[in-house]
Scaffold this motif. Sequence first.
Motif, mmCIF file in Angstrom:
data_model
loop_
_atom_site.group_PDB
_atom_site.id
_atom_site.type_symbol
_atom_site.label_atom_id
_atom_site.label_comp_id
_atom_site.label_asym_id
_atom_site.label_seq_id
_atom_site.Cartn_x
_atom_site.Cartn_y
_atom_site.Cartn_z
ATOM 1 N N MET A 5 0.864 -1.173 0.000
ATOM 2 C CA MET A 5 0.000 0.000 0.000
ATOM 3 C C MET A 5 0.902 1.226 0.000
ATOM 4 O O MET A 5 1.544 1.538 1.006
ATOM 5 C CB MET A 5 -0.906 -0.006 1.244
ATOM 6 C CG MET A 5 -2.020 1.001 1.200
ATOM 7 S SD MET A 5 -3.272 0.694 -0.072
ATOM 8 C CE MET A 5 -3.916 -0.913 0.422
ATOM 9 N N GLY A 12 -4.913 4.815 2.400
ATOM 10 C CA GLY A 12 -3.925 3.753 2.402
ATOM 11 C C GLY A 12 -3.832 3.022 3.730
ATOM 12 O O GLY A 12 -3.755 1.786 3.767
ATOM 13 N N GLY A 16 -5.004 -0.721 4.116
ATOM 14 C CA GLY A 16 -3.941 -1.662 4.451
ATOM 15 C C GLY A 16 -4.238 -2.440 5.716
ATOM 16 O O GLY A 16 -4.052 -3.664 5.778
ATOM 17 N N CYS A 28 2.743 -1.115 4.392
ATOM 18 C CA CYS A 28 2.367 0.257 4.065
ATOM 19 C C CYS A 28 3.647 1.067 3.861
ATOM 20 O O CYS A 28 4.542 1.045 4.716
ATOM 21 C CB CYS A 28 1.519 0.867 5.173
ATOM 22 S SG CYS A 28 -0.152 0.185 5.273
ATOM 23 N N LYS A 120 -5.831 3.358 -6.132
ATOM 24 C CA LYS A 120 -6.831 3.478 -5.066
ATOM 25 C C LYS A 120 -7.162 4.948 -4.835
ATOM 26 O O LYS A 120 -8.254 5.278 -4.368
ATOM 27 C CB LYS A 120 -6.274 2.849 -3.778
ATOM 28 C CG LYS A 120 -7.315 2.589 -2.703
ATOM 29 C CD LYS A 120 -8.223 1.447 -3.079
ATOM 30 C CE LYS A 120 -9.116 1.006 -1.937
ATOM 31 N NZ LYS A 120 -10.184 0.091 -2.382
#
Length: 433
Positions: A5, A12, A16, A28, A120
């Motif tokens: 991520m 995020g 995540g 992450c 995303k």
Amino acid sequence: MRVAMIGSGYVGLVSGACFADFGHDVVCIDKDAGKIERLKNNIMPIFEPGLDDLVAANVRAGRLSFTTDLKEGIKGAQALFIAVGTPSRRGDGHADLSFVYAVAQEIAEALTDFAVVVTKSTVPVGTGDEVERLIREANPDADFAVASNPEFLREGAAIGDFKRPDRIVIGVEDARAQAVLEELYRPLYLNQAPFMVTARRTAELTKYAANAFLATKITFINEMADLCERVGANVQDVARGIGLDNRIGSKFLNAGPGYGGSCFPKDTLALIKTAQDYDAPVRIVETVALVNDNRKRAMGRKVIAAAGGNVRGKTVAVLGLTFKPNTDDMRDSPAIAIIQTLQDAGATIRAYDPEGREQAELVLKDVDYTTDPYAALTGADVAVLVTEWDAFRALDLARVKSVMTTPTLVDLRNVYRPEEMARHGIAYSGVGR
């Protein structure tokens, strides 16, 4: 599945942590070394109910980790999510995609095995095409696919939204990408979460269309509220009367000071600019954005009117600063324009918010921040309830009256009943009633 991520902000980090909670191995990644160090110590960069516990549990289980090293972080990952910010670009209002494209370049340099690169972040139509072109140009031998997977998370309820979504939308042009994302979301898919597969550009536009439609509902009921005040109707009853129609629905029909936050303002503007670029202007959305901007300062003038038409030298208590409850997000909060309008008119501002003070101090100057609502109300000539935090829903009205110099409340969220205020001797005005 191993997931990277890229970007450990709101989207995020929540995504995540939730993927990790499903059992995936998630890392992450963020360039901000300070943020990563704080996350390793379970210090969240945002306020989101339950997020700190979710992160801590998955770190302990070994499913969630944090790093600043993108090359190391994406190693072995089958899904690489780009979840960086796309703020409005200064000057023209388009979505600023510089962070997205910078990540795409970094991914291109680090790719070794097949991976699905997933946007995303909320991005305009065609962004996936450009991400694919950038990676292909930088690394012609790379084996990858690009997909769109927009998020539909409400701040303050993001974990529940992720785990129990209305829909999961993925935009793909590659069967391998579809297979990876279906497997990634399998824990939800088996629970019959609506899984929608579209073309990539369709998925990108779906996100903008959804936010623009919700912003339109908010703005519509706010204009109906103004009309209700003129004709003697009650906007809450109007909202219920139309919301019981299944074709309309009751959500996002609460009259108030206008929408704010990290999504609606920038996304409506980005959609407007995209539509103009493609010579297909979205006139309704253009009007929504204009009406909403004007409404915020109009709410400041509403407070001035409640104070007798003049607030110069007077103290105004502001209850709630964030754009909505259960978040510390101040981005485009109606409170900003309201307070600035009041300050321009000569008022002194005393304010309280359960979570927003730290962020508010970055954007609002010359405000006396207090540690509880009654401290803000003490000595105030007029009070305005801007954000409907639970802490403001059951104030001791006898105490409110006793501590204020002039017991007057402007309730921009219609939390209280006019007759209840009248019984306590508090001058009261709501929205659309």
